[in-house]
Write a protein that holds these residues in place. Sequence first.
Motif: not given
Length: 468
Positions: A329-331, A218-223, A336-343, A395-400
């Motif tokens: 860090r970008d990964t 996946w491409m990182l959308k925003t850094r 996190y973004e992939v999981t949030l998009e799926e949610l 939630e875990t991804g955000l903490d990570k």
Amino acid sequence: MADPLEDLDFPSSSDDNKVIPDESLDGSLNEGDAAVGHSGFNKETSFDFNGESSSLMSSLKVHDDDDDDSRHLVKDLYVLVTDPEKHVEGYVSYNVNTKTTRGQFDHPEYNVRRRYQDFLWLRQRLLESYPTHIIPPLPEKHSFSKHFDRFSQEFLKARENSLNKFMQRIADHPVMSFNDSLHVFLTAKSWELTSVKKSGPGLISRMSDSMRNAASSWMLKTREPEFQEMSEYNKAFREKMVTMETITDKIAKDRFDLLEDVIEFIPIFRLWANSETKLADPLTGMADALDKNCSALKKLLRVQDSKFMEPLREYVLYTDAIKSALKSRDTTQMEYEVTLEELNRKRAEREELEKPNGGGGGRFSSLFGKDTEQARQERKDKLDANIEELSKLVETGLDKMECANVDLKADIDRWHKHKRQDFRELITDYSERHIAYHEECLHAWQDVLKLLVGTESEESQDLHEDHP
């Protein structure tokens, strides 16, 4: 052509075994490094990368700054690398001495011998354990093959200093210094370490690698701007260091060529002095002055790689370590973004089912004799389970991701402090060595001038006696 440095007296390896006080662990010069020491002035350097890349030294600014806070902390773990030993099998081992008051260690002091590949293993384990931390670089295996043999004493001494710096930075790190692999590295016997190394990476490490590989598609959308600026600074800093490496290496080559030429020049003056009685003293003085110039230049060249080229190379490698930590860090952010998009997609699908005739299956499902409400409820239950699981992962991804941001920011701040201190010492040492070199050359030529003045006075007196 004979090696112009072959007659240099390098410090003996026995000097490296002397007990070094704790305050010498901060990277200062040891006894056997050279005759020139630090002046001890309290200056630090910073880089300004807004200027042109060709203006290298103009971007180095010296300014007053507070001492590194880490100097005032009470250390409970000291690691010292000493005593390189060449083995008949074709490798070099180093003594790693550890002194500690930490409870995780069974004894207050350990002495083990480690090969270069053992240090590589340790760094790889640290990379696996802390992907978003900046892992200090190790010296490259053949750093000095261009100018020196890798089993020569100056190479081994430089390698020892670089390994020392690596271990001290790990030991001073508030997180990595408690790593289990580091504990094994510092305490295990050789056969025990070999057994641990054969076990390979753990299951968690392999799982995290597979997750990173999936997220990397996946491409990182925003850094965040802070990390984008960090990446741009790191790239610019690397370009500066590589350019300085190239120029310094060219200067070293020119000096080696100059040394060879001057060495050939010396016997010419001595032979000339033998055939010119009245000019014997000034010609011999010229030969002596050139000899002293050669000696001074040899001292400078002896530490050229270890005291200047190697630190520059270390910071080039440091930029690679920073780039790797930024990528991890970008990964983490991409995961996190992939999981949030799926949610969000599952939630939208769940909301669609809540609408009248949700799911678009009313008449079509009846044709097959299936209860529409029952099918819709089953889909709701499945989506609810997916949403619950994905919510936990988000939630875990955000903490990570937040932890990764904190880790990287803290390590970048620590790296900048080390950089200021290292370059302050580097430039101080570089300046003092060149001052000493030019002073030796100046004194040698001043002695020649005294001889010439004396010879001129004698000739004037002789002339006066011949023509009263």
